[in-house]
Structures are given as C-alpha cells and as structure tokens.
Motif scaffolding. Structure first.
Motif, mmCIF file in Angstrom:
data_model
loop_
_atom_site.group_PDB
_atom_site.id
_atom_site.type_symbol
_atom_site.label_atom_id
_atom_site.label_comp_id
_atom_site.label_asym_id
_atom_site.label_seq_id
_atom_site.Cartn_x
_atom_site.Cartn_y
_atom_site.Cartn_z
ATOM 1 N N SER A 103 0.834 -1.203 0.000
ATOM 2 C CA SER A 103 0.000 0.000 0.000
ATOM 3 C C SER A 103 0.867 1.251 0.000
ATOM 4 N N ASP A 106 -0.741 3.793 4.122
ATOM 5 C CA ASP A 106 -1.101 2.742 5.073
ATOM 6 C C ASP A 106 -1.910 3.268 6.248
ATOM 7 N N ALA A 134 -5.203 1.087 6.028
ATOM 8 C CA ALA A 134 -5.385 0.158 4.919
ATOM 9 C C ALA A 134 -6.014 -1.126 5.470
#
Length: 300
Positions: A103, A106, A134
């Motif tokens: 990601s 995050d 995330a």
C-alpha cells in the motif's frame, strides 16, 4: 529485511504533502506521547505565536503504540500538514507509507484540538483524532479508530512535567495516562547568527488498559499478519484472559532524546527513543527496542 524507499515512493509522498496543503486546512501535533509514529511538528513556534501552516516530511525506523509493536520492523515515511491559529486552535492531517507493504498510504490520522495556557507556568490541551488504515494493515494501532486526548503541563523551572490522558474507542475501548518529564536546553547563534539548537531529553511512564493489544492480536491472525505472534497457536486467535486486558497497570517506560536545529522557517529534527514495555499479554511478543526518527519541516 531493510527496505529502501524507491524514487516513486518519495515523489508520491511529496505530492501527497502538496495535496494536503492545497485541499485541507489541517495539521497539528502528536497526541500525548502515545502516538505510534509521529511527533509534534518541528519548528512550529512561529505558527503557534502568529497562526499559520507547517508542512513536514519525516522518516521513522519503526512504530509503536503505548509500548506495543508488531514483531516485523516497518520503517515509514510520513507527510504532515499543520494549521495552528494564534488562539491555539489547531488541526492536522498526516499520512504514513510503510516501506514494507504494497500500500502507498497505510495510515491517515486526522486531528483537531485546542492548546491553551492556564497560567504562566501551566498549559493544557484537548483534542480529538480519527485514525484510518489500509484494510490489511499490520500495525498494532490499526485496532483503534478514535481517540480523545488531553494534557496538563507544569513548568517547574528546571523540569517540565506533563500528564497526558487518552481515551480510545471504536472496535476497542481503553484509557491511558502518560507522565512525561523533560528539560529543554536551547542554544542561540549555532553555525550562523540565526541558527537555533534545541535538545530536550524526556523520560515517560505509561499506564492504562490494553484491550487494543488483545484486539490487534486477533485481527492480525485473521489478516494473515502473524509474524512471530501466537507462540505456536497455529493461526488460532490467541486466548487472553479478559481481566488482564481491562486491568489498569503500567504498560511502558520510555527515554527520548530529540535534537532540533532551526534556521528561519526551516527546522530539522533527529530523535532517538528507547521503549521498555511491561505487563505484556500472554501472546504479545513486544520487547524493548530503540527507535530513530528524523524530520524536515517548513513554516508556511
């Protein structure tokens, strides 16, 4: 394994910080000393006195949350924007990019609060924070959604003491008290006539409940993020005695040494922190660790 930030990540983070500045009147300060990653924005004194924005980019070697951390080390980059009015009302937006995940963003923290003086020697603050993560976040903190925070600080002359209180709520509910004691050493005309150096060693003790840690242990097993946790549970959510998580007790001791150099509107800070968690849950493998952070900030 150490992960090196790619040019794409650095560029993306710079663009993200620019987007925050263009689209939101936000920013602020770390809430108490329990924040897992960030720290108060460096060089925000001018913004605090006159009102204005401060933008910051930072790097951290790992994260922790009230003395609890995941076994895998996740270095991170962060972009933050702060707005603080001359009356002490502030807002913040900060986003984190963990360098060991797929990601880009995050975690994003949105905060708002009010810092004020009670008297010449006593100051205080109240604030609220919302945490967004995330979906597959490996962070211990990802079991927490909201936080109400406040502190009361007293300047004794040689030592500054601050009692921080935090109430976390959402998927879990916890209460914390953090006692900080620090001393600020300031040096003017360092390197140049306008150079300013500040060193502020701090010792802290944290007490509270730890339902968040129990919730995190279960969540990380369900997400498949279970590096070193569980001690042989074979993927089964850990069994924790509920009374242990609800008991108010000492959770962490900490020593922090930040060094800040300011030149006009620009400030650079490097900080070393050593945390010693205590009274761990049976399946929690958090341990004593050192953390390193650095940041570059600009008063706008």
């Amino acid at each position: 394994m150490t992960v090196i930030a790619s040019p794409r990540r650095w560029l993306g983070l710079l663009l993200l910080t620019g987007w925050l500045f263009e689209s939101q009147p936000a920013a602020g300060q770390a809430v108490g000393s329990g924040q897992p990653t960030g720290s108060p924005v460096v060089g925000a004194d001018s913004a605090a006195r006159h009102g204005g924005f401060t933008a910051a980019l930072s790097y951290g070697s790992n994260s922790s949350f009230f003395g609890r951390t995941q076994t895998t080390r996740y270095p991170y980059l962060a972009g933050e924007l702060t707005y603080k009015s001359r009356w002490g009302v502030w807002g913040s937006a900060v986003s984190y990019d963990l360098l060991g995940t797929s990601s880009f963003v995050d975690e994003t923290d949105l905060s708002a609060g009010w810092d004020f003086d009670v008297s010449r020697k006593v100051d205080a603050s109240v604030s609220y924070s919302r945490f967004l993560f995330a979906a597959s976040s490996p962070l211990v903190k990802s079991s927490v959604n909201n936080s109400f925070d406040g502190y009361l600080g007293w300047d004794w002359g040689h030592v500054y003491s601050r009692l921080n209180a935090a109430y976390l709520f959402g998927d879990t509910n916890d209460l914390f008290l953090v006692l900080d004691n620090s001393r600020n050493f300031e040096f003017e005309k360092v390197f140049t006539s306008k150079g300013f150096l500040a060193i502020e060693p701090r010792v802290s003790a944290t007490a509270g409940t730890q339902r968040f840690a129990e919730t995190s242990l279960t969540q990380q097993v369900q997400r498949g993020n279970n590096p070193g946790r569980g001690r042989g549970n074979g993927g089964t959510p850990p069994a924790v005695v509920t009374t242990t998580t609800t008991r108010f007790q000492v959770l962490n001791y900490e020593l922090r040494l930040p060094v800040t150099y300011s030149l006009g509107a620009v400030s650079v800070q490097v900080a070393w922190r050593y945390a010693v968690p205590v009274n761990l849950l049976p399946d929690d493998v958090s341990g004593a660790r050192s953390y390193f952070t650095s940041s570059l900030s600009l008063n706008l």
